[in-house]
Design an enzyme around this catalytic site. Structure first.
Site, mmCIF file in Angstrom:
data_model
loop_
_atom_site.group_PDB
_atom_site.id
_atom_site.type_symbol
_atom_site.label_atom_id
_atom_site.label_comp_id
_atom_site.label_asym_id
_atom_site.label_seq_id
_atom_site.Cartn_x
_atom_site.Cartn_y
_atom_site.Cartn_z
ATOM 1 C CD GLU A 102 -19.459 39.848 12.634
ATOM 2 O OE1 GLU A 102 -20.458 39.476 13.282
ATOM 3 O OE2 GLU A 102 -18.487 39.108 12.381
ATOM 4 C CE LYS A 232 -1.941 27.925 6.428
ATOM 5 N NZ LYS A 232 -1.214 28.734 5.437
ATOM 6 C CG ASP A 308 -1.562 31.562 7.866
ATOM 7 O OD1 ASP A 308 -2.516 32.123 7.292
ATOM 8 O OD2 ASP A 308 -0.948 30.591 7.383
ATOM 9 C CG HIS A 399 -25.650 42.004 14.432
ATOM 10 N ND1 HIS A 399 -24.530 41.916 13.652
ATOM 11 C CD2 HIS A 399 -25.484 41.103 15.427
ATOM 12 C CE1 HIS A 399 -23.722 40.985 14.143
ATOM 13 N NE2 HIS A 399 -24.278 40.479 15.227
#
Length: 414
Positions: A102, A232, A308, A399
């Site tokens: 990104e 998660k 993770d 951006h």
């Protein structure tokens, strides 16, 4: 046929394609992890008709991932790693590695780090440190399940249960029980040293279940994990009780730094944080998402350091607070985050850059706690910069500058 495939490998590729040789046995049968990956990749090409061009094969030590990181490999994905910093946190400087695709993310975090550094740095504190695993058991009646619940929550029994649970690094901290009919959910929380620790926690829980079976012979262990952990997945229990490291990080950003580095002002930031992060998230019914983009920072650091990335779900529970201080001139900002493959060479290098590679020999768990504070500090920087861009109306412009290439990609060299 691929002319690069040798005669010996051709026979094995054909056997994999036909199903005579399972793809998952190649490493053990050949004793060569790189060769196994190449054969599996060629078999996949023939089965699917796709070349996998652009997915690198060479350049990775496949033996290093065997049995611990990834099964059935056919290559690896390349991710750029950028550095934000220095992040001045608790009197030390950290150069924070972030793996992301990104555009603008690393630049934004870097700007936040600059604002923090020019204001004297940030401080952090670890509030909680406990990994959880929650099995579910079923008993013949709800009354019987309540008896087991009372047994587990009786302080007089904790020492015995901890003795059964504990190992070298896993130390039981507490058990939180919940009853649903005749099903009992038991949320074990424990310290795990410098490891994330799910394996040692699961082993300890299994030991306790085996022990309980002696006195509660009618207990039926349904599952070692019941989703009460909660691993998660978004869950209120993680937001309230914490899972992994819970950290608070704060800084006071000087008025002139807000104006010169962040290109906005203190009242605008305070108002925006209240309307967007607090009220806006409440309207959305957000669960632990009272922030601008904590998950962006957490995920980028996790991927760079071999953590993770799926733990990002609970690790991005974060509330960002801003208020004017010193007669309204300066900005006090704080973030509270709830957190949770380090043997690979590139990820180990990023951990070493932060000074947290491997286990701490002097104080087990110290490196994991330091990594958690660095993540929280980087989130603080990211929140500060993004909210400033929004307050100044610069988000789209930034951006378009950093997240849109002006190159003619059709003519770019590979």
């Amino acid at each position: 046929r691929n002319p690069e495939v040798t005669a010996d490998d051709e026979e094995i590729v054909s056997s994999v394609v036909s199903g005579k040789i399972p793809s998952y046995v190649l490493e053990s049968r050949l004793g060569d992890c790189r060769r196994a990956a190449g054969i599996r990749r060629e078999a996949l090409r023939r089965i699917t008709g796709r070349t996998l061009e652009g997915l690198p094969l060479d350049g990775l030590d496949y033996a290093s991932i065997l049995g611990q990181c990834c099964e059935l490999p056919v290559g690896y994905v390349q991710l750029p790693v950028g550095i934000a910093g220095p992040l001045v946190l608790d009197g030390r400087e950290y150069h924070v590695p972030m793996a992301t695709t990104e555009g603008c993310l690393v630049a934004s975090a870097n700007r936040g780090c600059k604002a923090i550094a020019e204001s004297g740095g940030a401080t952090s504190v670890v509030l909680r440190d406990g990994m959880t695993r929650a099995p579910v058991v079923r008993l013949p009646t709800a009354r019987r399940a309540a008896e087991l619940k009372a047994f587990l929550e009786d302080p007089n029994n904790f020492e015995t249960i901890a003795l059964v649970f504990n190992s070298r690094f896993a130390k039981l901290q507490g058990i939180h029980c919940a009853l649903a009919g005749r099903n009992l959910y038991m949320r074990f929380s424990c310290s795990t040293g410098d490891a994330m620790g799910m394996n040692m926690v699961s082993k300890g829980v299994q030991n306790v279940l085996d022990y309980l079976q002696n006195d509660f012979e009618d207990m039926d262990a349904i599952s070692l994990s019941s989703n009460f952990c909660s691993d998660k997945k978004p869950a209120a229990v993680n937001w309230i009780e914490g899972r992994g490291k819970s950290v608070v990080c704060e800084a006071i950003i000087k008025e002139e730094v807000v104006r010169k580095v962040l290109k906005t002002n203190v009242p605008a930031l305070v108002e925006l944080n209240m309307i967007k992060n607090l009220a806006g998230s409440a309207i959305a019914g957000s669960l632990g998402g009272f922030n601008a983009h904590a998950s962006n920072i957490v995920s980028a650091i996790y991927i760079a350091t071999g953590q993770d990335p799926a733990q990002n779900v609970e690790s991005s529970h974060c509330i960002t607070m801003m208020e004017a201080v010193n007669d309204g001139k300066d900005l006090h900002i704080s973030v509270g985050t709830v957190g949770g493959g380090t043997q690979l060479a590139s990820q180990a290098a990023c951990l070493d850059l932060l000074g947290v590679k491997g286990a701490s020999l002097e104080s087990p768990g110290a490196n994991a706690r330091r990594l958690a504070t660095v993540v929280a500090g980087a989130v603080l920087a990211g929140e500060l910069s993004l909210l400033s861009a929004l307050a100044a109306g610069q988000l789209v412009k930034s951006h378009m500058k950093y997240n849109r290439s002006s190159k003619d990609l059709s003519k770019a060299a590979c």
